[in-house]
Design a protein around this motif. Structure first.
Motif, PDB file in Angstrom:
ATOM      1  N   PHE A  65     -35.751   9.453 -24.242  1.00 30.69           N
ATOM      2  CA  PHE A  65     -35.463   9.066 -25.631  1.00 30.69           C
ATOM      3  C   PHE A  65     -35.586   7.558 -25.732  1.00 30.69           C
ATOM      4  CE2 PHE A  65     -33.000   8.003 -29.324  1.00 30.69           C
ATOM      5  CZ  PHE A  65     -33.253   9.039 -30.201  1.00 30.69           C
ATOM      6  N   GLU A  66     -36.614   7.105 -26.434  1.00 31.01           N
ATOM      7  CA  GLU A  66     -36.858   5.666 -26.568  1.00 31.01           C
ATOM      8  C   GLU A  66     -36.843   4.986 -25.192  1.00 31.01           C
ATOM      9  OE1 GLU A  66     -38.348   5.290 -29.617  1.00 31.01           O
ATOM     10  OE2 GLU A  66     -37.138   3.477 -29.919  1.00 31.01           O
ATOM     11  N   GLY A  67     -37.440   5.650 -24.212  1.00 24.14           N
ATOM     12  CA  GLY A  67     -37.572   5.080 -22.873  1.00 24.14           C
ATOM     13  C   GLY A  67     -36.429   5.398 -21.927  1.00 24.14           C
ATOM     14  N   GLN A  68     -35.336   5.962 -22.437  1.00 22.08           N
ATOM     15  CA  GLN A  68     -34.185   6.297 -21.583  1.00 22.08           C
ATOM     16  C   GLN A  68     -34.343   7.712 -21.038  1.00 22.08           C
ATOM     17  OE1 GLN A  68     -30.413   6.351 -23.634  1.00 22.08           O
ATOM     18  NE2 GLN A  68     -29.253   6.834 -21.774  1.00 22.08           N
ATOM     19  N   LYS A  69     -34.289   7.865 -19.712  1.00 21.16           N
ATOM     20  CA  LYS A  69     -34.495   9.167 -19.082  1.00 21.16           C
ATOM     21  C   LYS A  69     -33.174   9.884 -18.862  1.00 21.16           C
ATOM     22  CE  LYS A  69     -38.708   7.782 -16.634  1.00 21.16           C
ATOM     23  NZ  LYS A  69     -39.529   7.984 -15.435  1.00 21.16           N
ATOM     24  N   ILE A  70     -33.118  11.141 -19.306  1.00 14.17           N
ATOM     25  CA  ILE A  70     -31.898  11.939 -19.265  1.00 14.17           C
ATOM     26  C   ILE A  70     -32.283  13.322 -18.766  1.00 14.17           C
ATOM     27  CG2 ILE A  70     -30.075  12.934 -20.712  1.00 14.17           C
ATOM     28  CD1 ILE A  70     -30.992  10.483 -22.679  1.00 14.17           C
ATOM     29  N   GLN A  71     -31.442  13.927 -17.916  1.00 13.27           N
ATOM     30  CA  GLN A  71     -31.757  15.267 -17.410  1.00 13.27           C
ATOM     31  C   GLN A  71     -30.545  16.173 -17.490  1.00 13.27           C
ATOM     32  OE1 GLN A  71     -33.740  15.397 -13.588  1.00 13.27           O
ATOM     33  NE2 GLN A  71     -34.484  17.463 -14.025  1.00 13.27           N
ATOM     34  N   GLY A  72     -30.784  17.437 -17.831  1.00 12.15           N
ATOM     35  CA  GLY A  72     -29.727  18.448 -17.849  1.00 12.15           C
ATOM     36  C   GLY A  72     -29.166  18.671 -19.242  1.00 12.15           C
ATOM     37  N   VAL A  73     -28.743  19.907 -19.493  1.00 10.50           N
ATOM     38  CA  VAL A  73     -28.291  20.297 -20.833  1.00 10.50           C
ATOM     39  C   VAL A  73     -27.174  19.387 -21.331  1.00 10.50           C
ATOM     40  CG1 VAL A  73     -27.325  22.145 -22.232  1.00 10.50           C
ATOM     41  CG2 VAL A  73     -28.815  22.704 -20.325  1.00 10.50           C
ATOM     42  N   GLN A  74     -26.122  19.214 -20.524  1.00  7.34           N
ATOM     43  CA  GLN A  74     -24.946  18.485 -21.014  1.00  7.34           C
ATOM     44  C   GLN A  74     -25.288  17.030 -21.319  1.00  7.34           C
ATOM     45  OE1 GLN A  74     -21.205  18.948 -19.189  1.00  7.34           O
ATOM     46  NE2 GLN A  74     -21.195  21.158 -19.524  1.00  7.34           N
ATOM     47  N   SER A  75     -26.079  16.396 -20.445  1.00  7.29           N
ATOM     48  CA  SER A  75     -26.427  14.988 -20.668  1.00  7.29           C
ATOM     49  C   SER A  75     -27.321  14.842 -21.890  1.00  7.29           C
ATOM     50  CB  SER A  75     -27.136  14.412 -19.438  1.00  7.29           C
ATOM     51  OG  SER A  75     -26.295  14.493 -18.309  1.00  7.29           O
ATOM     52  N   ILE A  76     -28.245  15.798 -22.064  1.00  3.08           N
ATOM     53  CA  ILE A  76     -29.149  15.741 -23.223  1.00  3.08           C
ATOM     54  C   ILE A  76     -28.358  15.925 -24.519  1.00  3.08           C
ATOM     55  CG2 ILE A  76     -31.025  16.977 -24.394  1.00  3.08           C
ATOM     56  CD1 ILE A  76     -32.262  17.420 -21.551  1.00  3.08           C
ATOM     57  N   VAL A  77     -27.472  16.915 -24.543  1.00  5.22           N
ATOM     58  CA  VAL A  77     -26.669  17.141 -25.753  1.00  5.22           C
ATOM     59  C   VAL A  77     -25.755  15.942 -26.012  1.00  5.22           C
ATOM     60  CG1 VAL A  77     -24.865  18.573 -26.793  1.00  5.22           C
ATOM     61  CG2 VAL A  77     -26.786  19.648 -25.617  1.00  5.22           C
ATOM     62  N   ALA A  78     -25.191  15.371 -24.950  1.00  2.00           N
ATOM     63  CA  ALA A  78     -24.325  14.196 -25.122  1.00  2.00           C
ATOM     64  C   ALA A  78     -25.112  13.052 -25.749  1.00  2.00           C
ATOM     65  CB  ALA A  78     -23.737  13.769 -23.775  1.00  2.00           C
ATOM     66  N   VAL A 126     -40.758  24.166 -33.946  1.00  3.23           N
ATOM     67  CA  VAL A 126     -40.533  22.855 -34.571  1.00  3.23           C
ATOM     68  C   VAL A 126     -39.573  22.990 -35.752  1.00  3.23           C
ATOM     69  CG1 VAL A 126     -41.681  21.054 -35.937  1.00  3.23           C
ATOM     70  CG2 VAL A 126     -42.658  21.806 -33.751  1.00  3.23           C
ATOM     71  N   GLU A 127     -39.761  24.020 -36.564  1.00  2.55           N
ATOM     72  CA  GLU A 127     -38.859  24.213 -37.706  1.00  2.55           C
ATOM     73  C   GLU A 127     -37.433  24.475 -37.226  1.00  2.55           C
ATOM     74  OE1 GLU A 127     -40.695  27.279 -40.035  1.00  2.55           O
ATOM     75  OE2 GLU A 127     -42.269  25.936 -40.775  1.00  2.55           O
ATOM     76  N   HIS A 128     -37.322  25.314 -36.187  1.00  5.02           N
ATOM     77  CA  HIS A 128     -36.003  25.642 -35.652  1.00  5.02           C
ATOM     78  C   HIS A 128     -35.345  24.411 -35.027  1.00  5.02           C
ATOM     79  CE1 HIS A 128     -32.785  27.891 -33.839  1.00  5.02           C
ATOM     80  NE2 HIS A 128     -33.159  27.537 -32.627  1.00  5.02           N
ATOM     81  N   TYR A 129     -36.122  23.650 -34.260  1.00  3.15           N
ATOM     82  CA  TYR A 129     -35.560  22.497 -33.559  1.00  3.15           C
ATOM     83  C   TYR A 129     -34.987  21.472 -34.542  1.00  3.15           C
ATOM     84  CZ  TYR A 129     -34.992  18.601 -30.367  1.00  3.15           C
ATOM     85  OH  TYR A 129     -34.444  17.571 -29.633  1.00  3.15           O
ATOM     86  N   TYR A 130     -35.793  21.086 -35.538  1.00  7.87           N
ATOM     87  CA  TYR A 130     -35.337  20.001 -36.421  1.00  7.87           C
ATOM     88  C   TYR A 130     -34.308  20.499 -37.428  1.00  7.87           C
ATOM     89  CZ  TYR A 130     -38.948  17.251 -34.182  1.00  7.87           C
ATOM     90  OH  TYR A 130     -39.703  16.598 -33.240  1.00  7.87           O
ATOM     91  N   SER A 131     -34.364  21.757 -37.803  1.00  4.71           N
ATOM     92  CA  SER A 131     -33.314  22.314 -38.655  1.00  4.71           C
ATOM     93  C   SER A 131     -31.977  22.290 -37.910  1.00  4.71           C
ATOM     94  CB  SER A 131     -33.700  23.733 -39.069  1.00  4.71           C
ATOM     95  OG  SER A 131     -32.592  24.399 -39.600  1.00  4.71           O
ATOM     96  N   THR A 132     -32.021  22.650 -36.616  1.00  6.83           N
ATOM     97  CA  THR A 132     -30.802  22.602 -35.806  1.00  6.83           C
ATOM     98  C   THR A 132     -30.336  21.164 -35.633  1.00  6.83           C
ATOM     99  OG1 THR A 132     -31.559  24.578 -34.632  1.00  6.83           O
ATOM    100  CG2 THR A 132     -29.785  23.321 -33.600  1.00  6.83           C
ATOM    101  N   PHE A 133     -31.273  20.258 -35.369  1.00  2.00           N
ATOM    102  CA  PHE A 133     -30.923  18.838 -35.216  1.00  2.00           C
ATOM    103  C   PHE A 133     -30.212  18.333 -36.467  1.00  2.00           C
ATOM    104  CE2 PHE A 133     -32.157  15.033 -32.615  1.00  2.00           C
ATOM    105  CZ  PHE A 133     -31.494  14.090 -33.368  1.00  2.00           C
ATOM    106  N   ASP A 134     -30.729  18.685 -37.631  1.00  2.93           N
ATOM    107  CA  ASP A 134     -30.218  18.113 -38.880  1.00  2.93           C
ATOM    108  C   ASP A 134     -28.927  18.783 -39.355  1.00  2.93           C
ATOM    109  OD1 ASP A 134     -32.457  16.510 -38.793  1.00  2.93           O
ATOM    110  OD2 ASP A 134     -33.553  17.580 -40.351  1.00  2.93           O
ATOM    111  N   ASN A 135     -28.707  20.026 -38.924  1.00  5.62           N
ATOM    112  CA  ASN A 135     -27.586  20.780 -39.489  1.00  5.62           C
ATOM    113  C   ASN A 135     -26.508  21.162 -38.485  1.00  5.62           C
ATOM    114  OD1 ASN A 135     -28.620  21.097 -42.274  1.00  5.62           O
ATOM    115  ND2 ASN A 135     -30.285  22.170 -41.230  1.00  5.62           N
ATOM    116  N   ASN A 136     -26.840  21.164 -37.193  1.00  5.74           N
ATOM    117  CA  ASN A 136     -25.884  21.636 -36.176  1.00  5.74           C
ATOM    118  C   ASN A 136     -26.351  21.093 -34.829  1.00  5.74           C
ATOM    119  OD1 ASN A 136     -24.014  23.125 -34.658  1.00  5.74           O
ATOM    120  ND2 ASN A 136     -25.450  24.843 -34.446  1.00  5.74           N
ATOM    121  N   ARG A 137     -26.282  19.744 -34.724  1.00  7.62           N
ATOM    122  CA  ARG A 137     -26.971  19.080 -33.619  1.00  7.62           C
ATOM    123  C   ARG A 137     -26.532  19.596 -32.255  1.00  7.62           C
ATOM    124  NH1 ARG A 137     -26.898  12.683 -33.868  1.00  7.62           N
ATOM    125  NH2 ARG A 137     -26.853  13.181 -36.105  1.00  7.62           N
ATOM    126  N   ILE A 138     -25.232  19.929 -32.128  1.00  7.19           N
ATOM    127  CA  ILE A 138     -24.724  20.384 -30.833  1.00  7.19           C
ATOM    128  C   ILE A 138     -25.377  21.707 -30.415  1.00  7.19           C
ATOM    129  CG2 ILE A 138     -22.730  21.715 -31.631  1.00  7.19           C
ATOM    130  CD1 ILE A 138     -21.112  20.213 -29.409  1.00  7.19           C
TER     131      ILE A 138
END
Lengths: 127, 127
Positions: A41-54, A15-27
């Motif tokens: 995400f808020e009801g929207q379904k997304i699959q796969g690394v590239q789509s999730i990062v996008a 959890v610490e790693h995930y949100y630190s990355t989100f806040d400082n280096n989201r990609i």
């Protein structure tokens, strides 16, 4: 993260790693997902690394800070996965009030003894 | 509930059944858990049908009504499990304000083609 650690310690470290990355280096979050990974995400379904990062890098805010209130974890079954349930708030730059959120992750072990995010469900908790 | 139904429909049917049982016949929730089932309730870890039912039936309120705001679901992996993520509010009898909560369930299939709750994590979302 080593899979043989205490589950609560693994969950907290993740959890610490995930949100630190989100806040400082989201990609950089891309390194935590794989092709079969799912994000709702808020009801929207997304699959796969590239789509999730996008999705995560195109959210309508740049600077943000996650503050974590609670972290709960449980083993998810015989495949050595782990469920991590988080509540907290999200402070956006320039906004007076933080947004409350809940998020769950299903972490699955990798052959290298680490974990990746197989399931990810995020919801804002509106007042 | 039949495991071959549409996942979103299964999740919605499960959620309706779970909270209707909670609000009207709380002891009946025992039928949804098995011995390996885990509940983390406001950070307290509990395992097994009897302990889970004992916890849920000993909460410091009798009459309550859950109102569901959102239900999200994802398949949890090759074992045909399903993750269900719920947000909503809990109205207690005699209380003016409802309590917001988030809860996640990991449903696992039974040999009879139904589901039971393997993982359950509950948190109130304090304002």
């Amino acid at each position: 993260m080593a899979a043989q650690m205490d589950p609560d310690a693994v969950a907290k470290a993740f959890v610490e790693h995930y949100y630190s990355t989100f806040d400082n280096n989201r990609i950089g979050l891309g390194g935590l997902y794989q092709e079969a990974s799912m994000l709702t995400f808020e009801g929207q379904k997304i699959q796969g690394v590239q789509s999730i990062v996008a999705k995560l890098t195109s959210l309508p805010f740049q600077q943000c800070k996650h503050n974590i209130s609670t972290v709960d974890c449980q083993p998810s079954g015989p495949a050595s996965g782990m469920l991590v349930f988080v509540s907290g708030n999200l402070q956006l730059a320039g906004e007076e009030h933080a947004l409350k959120f809940s998020q769950m992750f299903h972490l699955m072990p990798t052959p290298q003894g680490s974990f990746y995010v197989f399931n990810d469900i995020f919801r804002l908790n509106y007042a």
